[in-house]
Enzyme design. Structure first.
Site, short mmCIF file in Angstrom:
data_model
loop_
_atom_site.label_atom_id
_atom_site.label_comp_id
_atom_site.label_asym_id
_atom_site.label_seq_id
_atom_site.Cartn_x
_atom_site.Cartn_y
_atom_site.Cartn_z
N GLY A 11 0.74 -1.18 -0.14
CA GLY A 11 0.03 -0.11 0.21
C GLY A 11 0.93 1.10 0.08
N CYS A 12 0.33 2.26 0.57
CA CYS A 12 1.01 3.45 0.81
C CYS A 12 2.36 3.38 1.18
CB CYS A 12 0.15 4.56 1.44
SG CYS A 12 1.03 6.16 1.54
N PHE A 13 3.36 3.68 0.43
CA PHE A 13 5.09 3.53 0.88
C PHE A 13 5.01 4.70 2.28
CE2 PHE A 13 6.17 6.16 -3.50
CZ PHE A 13 5.56 7.21 -2.69
N TRP A 14 4.39 5.70 2.35
CA TRP A 14 4.56 6.35 3.65
C TRP A 14 4.53 5.48 4.71
CZ3 TRP A 14 0.49 10.67 2.43
CH2 TRP A 14 1.18 11.79 1.35
N CYS A 15 3.63 4.68 4.94
CA CYS A 15 3.20 3.99 5.98
C CYS A 15 4.23 2.59 6.35
CB CYS A 15 1.75 3.48 5.89
SG CYS A 15 0.41 4.78 6.05
#
Length: 174
Positions: A11-15
């Site tokens: 999913g979102c690479f930030w997380c």
């Protein structure tokens, strides 16, 4: 000092940065794109869904301090391994969950870990995370790097608002 790399899409690479960044033996965690056909894609291009890339993190680690098997265990605990079509609020191929292996040892560890998770009974649905050979990894734009540090308020709100944090608490913190 030894150095190896691991690539995970969840999913979102930030997380996906913070859970790895805080562990001993981790030298660097870079947000980026991999698995597609466009050279040096931008965030906008990947988000369009036309590049074939997925958001991912590339982890540089010291295998004498932390093993690939430990990284895979951390990976599972950041994702919903039963959702092949994205992660949490992030939908589509650019958010699909994938373990990208660098060599045969990594593939074997990832496959065994996936089988162990499937057989654990933790999830009623099948474990659908893909395990694929690593491809070229392209670092994302600078503003995406270390997002949990540079934009902590937005990161925390996003982690909660997307459903990721609640899912992790419900399914992994037992």
């Amino acid at each position: 000092m030894a150095e190896e790399k691991a690539i995970f899409a969840g999913g979102c690479f930030w997380c996906m940065v913070k859970p790895f960044d805080s562990q001993p033996g981790i030298k660097k965690v870079v947000s980026g794109y991999t698995g597609g056909h466009t050279v040096n894609p931008t965030y906008q291009e990947v988000s369009s869904g036309l590049t074939g890339h997925t958001e991912a993190v590339e982890i540089t680690y010291d295998p004498d301090v932390i093993g690939y098997d430990q990284l895979v265990e951390t990976y599972w605990q950041q994702t919903d391994p039963t959702d092949a079509f994205g992660q949490f609020a992030d939908r589509g191929d650019s958010y699909r969950p994938v373990i990208f292996y660098q060599n045969e040892d990594q593939r074997e560890i990832a496959e065994a870990s996936k089988e162990k998770l499937q057989n654990s009974g933790r999830f009623k649905e099948p474990i659908v995370t893909k395990i694929e050979p690593a491809q070229t990894f392209y670092p994302a734009e600078d503003y995406h790097q270390d997002y949990y540090r540079t934009n902590s308020a937005h990161y925390n709100a996003y982690s909660e608002g997307s459903g990721r944090a609640g899912f992790i608490r419900q399914n992994w913190k037992k």
